[in-house]
Design a protein around this motif. Structure first.
Motif, PDB file in Angstrom:
ATOM      1  N   LYS A 228       0.668  -1.117   0.011  1.00  0.00           N
ATOM      2  CA  LYS A 228       0.193   0.083  -0.001  1.00  0.00           C
ATOM      3  C   LYS A 228       0.996   1.256   0.480  1.00  0.00           C
ATOM      4  N   GLU A 229       2.420   1.431   0.483  1.00  0.00           N
ATOM      5  CA  GLU A 229       3.216   2.468   0.175  1.00  0.00           C
ATOM      6  C   GLU A 229       3.472   2.812  -1.227  1.00  0.00           C
ATOM      7  N   LYS A 230       4.101   2.079  -0.834  1.00  0.00           N
ATOM      8  CA  LYS A 230       4.404   1.613  -2.429  1.00  0.00           C
ATOM      9  C   LYS A 230       3.438   2.156  -3.700  1.00  0.00           C
ATOM     10  N   THR A 231       2.290   1.921  -3.489  1.00  0.00           N
ATOM     11  CA  THR A 231       0.893   2.295  -4.492  1.00  0.00           C
ATOM     12  C   THR A 231       0.663   3.697  -4.481  1.00  0.00           C
ATOM     13  N   THR A 232       0.785   4.610  -2.981  1.00  0.00           N
ATOM     14  CA  THR A 232       0.727   5.164  -2.403  1.00  0.00           C
ATOM     15  C   THR A 232       1.648   6.066  -3.185  1.00  0.00           C
ATOM     16  N   LEU A 233       2.355   5.932  -2.944  1.00  0.00           N
ATOM     17  CA  LEU A 233       3.644   6.762  -3.907  1.00  0.00           C
ATOM     18  C   LEU A 233       3.013   7.077  -4.782  1.00  0.00           C
ATOM     19  N   LEU A 234       2.936   5.890  -5.750  1.00  0.00           N
ATOM     20  CA  LEU A 234       3.704   6.347  -6.993  1.00  0.00           C
ATOM     21  C   LEU A 234       1.599   6.641  -7.994  1.00  0.00           C
ATOM     22  N   GLU A 235       0.884   6.925  -6.913  1.00  0.00           N
ATOM     23  CA  GLU A 235      -0.405   7.750  -7.167  1.00  0.00           C
ATOM     24  C   GLU A 235      -0.138   8.831  -6.724  1.00  0.00           C
ATOM     25  N   LYS A 236       0.147   9.506  -5.933  1.00  0.00           N
ATOM     26  CA  LYS A 236       0.642  11.014  -5.122  1.00  0.00           C
ATOM     27  C   LYS A 236       1.512  11.213  -6.461  1.00  0.00           C
ATOM     28  N   ASN A 237       2.361  10.394  -6.905  1.00  0.00           N
ATOM     29  CA  ASN A 237       3.091  11.353  -7.900  1.00  0.00           C
ATOM     30  C   ASN A 237       2.514  11.655  -9.602  1.00  0.00           C
TER      31      ASN A 237
END
Length: 359
Positions: A228-237
């Motif tokens: 979840k942390e990595k997908t959130t980072l990608l979505e944020k960017n």
């Protein structure tokens, strides 16, 4: 007509001479026990693949005795069992193929070769756990075994740093790339390139890549499970991405064929197999200028500082925007792949088996 006693002796001598000649012409096979970890249901099987291919190449000269540990490498008692079990499965030459270095504990050290693929485990444990791992995975096995094989000069340097092992005891024999990885030309999608990234472990430097491609019109394909942390980072960017995991070797190869370039900017690697796999398929590579990666890539990759987000971004843009540079990297990659030919690597292991068997 019955043979005389003299004629019978002559015939027997001729037959005996023929049998001795036939026996002398038959090549002697060196008995080698290959000690493997017990594979996990999920994970990488590169070590098993490497030595399966090497055994195939050496079938005429090596009598292979392939041994898998009964238990996965978890907990002290299961590891002790695996080590004791290995002591009853020895041959003229013993070869611990990697990841279960502690199997050397009860083996005949003078007949044992240990392949070390990396020393990464020393970077993710600390305190008493680190001391125990270092003792059982490096100090004792390295001291006991006749020869140590490191898969890169970078790994050899680390072994020497951590154990003070004499350099002449360590042989560098590279890993291999599968013959399935062959040139697969593809029109580069300059409008929206598909960037392939392999692995999501801490050393794979995923977070910096996610920052580096922020605002770039690209597609990121990840082989590895994204939390979840990595997908959130990608979505944020605002990154267009997809990921796959637990896929077959054939599916991994297909991901290489579908991508436009490989981004492999790890902060640590014992070897760096994806570099060679991308070289073999014909894809430009962006990788790190530290650890084993410059050694493995040679002039067949764009090298950048993996700790510098802007450097990663600049390297990607250079590959995307400079067609001549891309073609140069691809051409150099085809040449670089030849350094990791299976037959060449298998022969290097065979020469080492001969040294141990004749000692």
């Amino acid at each position: 007509m019955a043979l005389s006693y003299k004629d019978m002796l002559v015939e027997l001598e001729n037959k005996t001479g023929y049998m001795e000649q036939a026996a002398s012409e038959k090549p002697f096979k060196i008995p080698v026990s290959f000690f493997h970890r017990k594979p996990r249901a999920v994970g990488t099987f590169s070590i098993e693949f490497i030595f399966s291919e090497i055994r195939k190449r050496l079938d005429d000269v090596v009598e292979s005795n392939t041994q898998f540990s009964t238990y996965q490498s978890n907990g002290i008692w299961k590891r002790i069992y695996n080590a004791v079990e290995a002591s009853f499965r020895q041959s003229t030459v013993n070869h611990i193929t990697g990841d279960v270095n502690y199997l050397a504990l009860f083996l005949n050290g003078k007949k044992t070769i240990l392949t070390i693929h990396d020393c990464y485990f020393l970077y993710w444990v600390s305190g008493m756990t680190r001391k125990l791992f270092k003792k059982l995975w490096l100090d004792i096995p390295v001291n006991k075994c006749k020869y140590i094989v490191a898969v890169s000069e970078a790994t050899k340097s680390e072994i020497i740093k951590f154990t003070d092992c004499p350099p002449e005891k360590i042989r560098v024999i590279y890993s291999i790339v599968s013959d399935n990885y062959q040139p697969s030309p593809k029109q580069f999608n300059i409008d929206k390139p598909n960037i392939l990234h392999i692995g999501t472990a801490p050393n794979k430097n995923f977070e910096r890549l996610a920052e580096a491609i922020k605002g770039l019109n690209c597609k990121l394909t990840v082989i590895g499970k994204l939390d979840k942390e990595k997908t959130t980072l990608l979505e944020k960017n605002g990154v267009d991405f997809s990921f796959v995991y637990n896929i077959s070797d054939g599916e991994v190869l297909e991901q290489y064929r579908q991508c436009d370039l490989l981004c492999f900017t790890s902060v640590y690697e014992g070897f760096g197999m994806p570099i060679i796999e991308a070289n073999a398929v014909g894809r430009p590579v962006l990788t790190s200028n530290i650890s084993s990666m410059p050694e493995v890539a040679g002039d067949a990759a764009c090298l950048v500082d993996p700790y510098n987000v802007e450097a990663i971004r600049a390297g990607l843009l250079k590959i995307i925007n400079d067609k001549d540079y891309r073609q140069q990297l691809i051409g150099n990659g085809y040449e670089n792949r030849k350094r990791f030919d299976i037959d060449k690597i298998a022969d290097q292991y065979y020469q080492l088996y001969k040294e141990v068997s004749e000692a």
